[in-house]
Design a protein around this motif. Structure first.
Motif, short mmCIF file in Angstrom:
data_model
loop_
_atom_site.label_atom_id
_atom_site.label_comp_id
_atom_site.label_asym_id
_atom_site.label_seq_id
_atom_site.Cartn_x
_atom_site.Cartn_y
_atom_site.Cartn_z
N PRO A 5 0.83 -1.20 0.00
CA PRO A 5 0.00 0.00 0.00
C PRO A 5 0.87 1.26 0.00
N SER A 6 0.36 2.28 -0.60
CA SER A 6 1.10 3.54 -0.61
C SER A 6 0.94 4.21 0.75
N ASP A 7 1.77 5.15 1.04
CA ASP A 7 1.64 5.89 2.28
C ASP A 7 0.93 7.21 2.02
N ARG A 8 -0.23 7.10 1.43
CA ARG A 8 -1.03 8.30 1.24
C ARG A 8 -1.93 8.46 2.45
N TYR A 9 -2.41 9.67 2.64
CA TYR A 9 -3.30 9.95 3.76
C TYR A 9 -4.74 9.64 3.40
N LEU A 10 -5.45 9.05 4.36
CA LEU A 10 -6.87 8.77 4.20
C LEU A 10 -7.64 9.59 5.23
N ARG A 11 -8.70 10.21 4.79
CA ARG A 11 -9.56 10.97 5.69
C ARG A 11 -10.60 10.02 6.30
N LEU A 12 -11.32 10.48 7.30
CA LEU A 12 -12.25 9.65 8.05
C LEU A 12 -13.25 8.89 7.16
N PRO A 13 -13.93 9.54 6.21
CA PRO A 13 -14.88 8.78 5.39
C PRO A 13 -14.22 7.63 4.61
N GLN A 14 -12.99 7.84 4.15
CA GLN A 14 -12.28 6.79 3.42
C GLN A 14 -11.94 5.62 4.34
N VAL A 15 -11.48 5.92 5.55
CA VAL A 15 -11.14 4.87 6.52
C VAL A 15 -12.39 4.07 6.88
N LEU A 16 -13.48 4.75 7.16
CA LEU A 16 -14.73 4.06 7.51
C LEU A 16 -15.21 3.18 6.37
N ALA A 17 -15.07 3.65 5.13
CA ALA A 17 -15.47 2.85 3.98
C ALA A 17 -14.60 1.61 3.84
N MET A 18 -13.34 1.72 4.17
CA MET A 18 -12.43 0.58 4.06
C MET A 18 -12.69 -0.48 5.11
N GLY A 28 -15.42 -0.66 7.44
CA GLY A 28 -16.81 -1.07 7.67
C GLY A 28 -17.28 -1.03 9.11
N ILE A 29 -16.74 -0.12 9.92
CA ILE A 29 -17.23 0.05 11.29
C ILE A 29 -17.70 1.49 11.48
N SER A 30 -18.39 1.74 12.57
CA SER A 30 -18.90 3.08 12.82
C SER A 30 -17.79 4.01 13.33
N THR A 31 -18.05 5.29 13.27
CA THR A 31 -17.10 6.28 13.77
C THR A 31 -16.83 6.06 15.25
N ARG A 32 -17.88 5.82 16.01
CA ARG A 32 -17.73 5.60 17.46
C ARG A 32 -16.84 4.39 17.74
N THR A 33 -17.04 3.30 17.01
CA THR A 33 -16.23 2.09 17.20
C THR A 33 -14.78 2.36 16.81
N LEU A 34 -14.57 3.11 15.74
CA LEU A 34 -13.21 3.45 15.31
C LEU A 34 -12.47 4.20 16.42
N TYR A 35 -13.09 5.23 16.97
CA TYR A 35 -12.43 6.00 18.02
C TYR A 35 -12.26 5.20 19.30
N ARG A 36 -13.18 4.29 19.59
CA ARG A 36 -13.03 3.41 20.75
C ARG A 36 -11.82 2.51 20.56
N LYS A 37 -11.65 1.97 19.36
CA LYS A 37 -10.49 1.12 19.08
C LYS A 37 -9.19 1.91 19.18
N MET A 38 -9.19 3.16 18.74
CA MET A 38 -7.99 3.99 18.87
C MET A 38 -7.68 4.23 20.35
N ASP A 39 -8.71 4.50 21.15
CA ASP A 39 -8.51 4.71 22.59
C ASP A 39 -7.97 3.46 23.27
N ASP A 40 -8.42 2.27 22.80
CA ASP A 40 -7.97 1.00 23.35
C ASP A 40 -6.58 0.61 22.86
#
Length: 75
Positions: A16-29, A31-43
Motif C-alpha cells: 500500500p502507498s503511504d497516502r493519507y486517508l480521511r475519516l470517510p475513506q477509513v470508515l469505507a475501508m 466497515g465500522i462506525s465512527t464511534r467504534t473506530l475512536y473506541r479502538k484507537m482509545d484501546d
C-alpha cells in the motif's frame, strides 16, 4: 446514520502507498462506525490518526491496510 460500503483492499503483491486517508475513506475501508473506530484507537487496537494541520487529521493507508490484514478470519 449512514454506513459506508466497504471498498476492496489493494492487491497483496503491491504494497500500500503511504497516502493519507480521511475519516470517510477509513470508515469505507473497514466497515465500522465512527464511534467504534475512536473506541479502538482509545484501546490501542487501531492506528492513531496523524495531524495534518490545526483542524485536520488523517490516517496512513499502509497502517490501516496492515490493521485490516491482521484481523482474524471469521469462522
Amino acid at each position: 446514520m449512514t454506513i459506508a460500503t466497504p471498498i476492496a483492499l489493494p492487491q497483496p503483491a503491491a504494497p500500500p502507498s503511504d497516502r493519507y486517508l480521511r475519516l470517510p475513506q477509513v470508515l469505507a475501508m473497514i466497515g465500522i462506525s465512527t464511534r467504534t473506530l475512536y473506541r479502538k484507537m482509545d484501546d490501542g487496537t487501531f492506528p492513531r490518526q496523524r495531524a495534518l494541520g490545526d483542524n485536520s487529521v488523517a490516517w496512513l493507508e499502509s497502517e490501516v491496510v496492515a490493521w485490516m490484514r491482521s484481523r482474524p478470519v471469521a469462522k
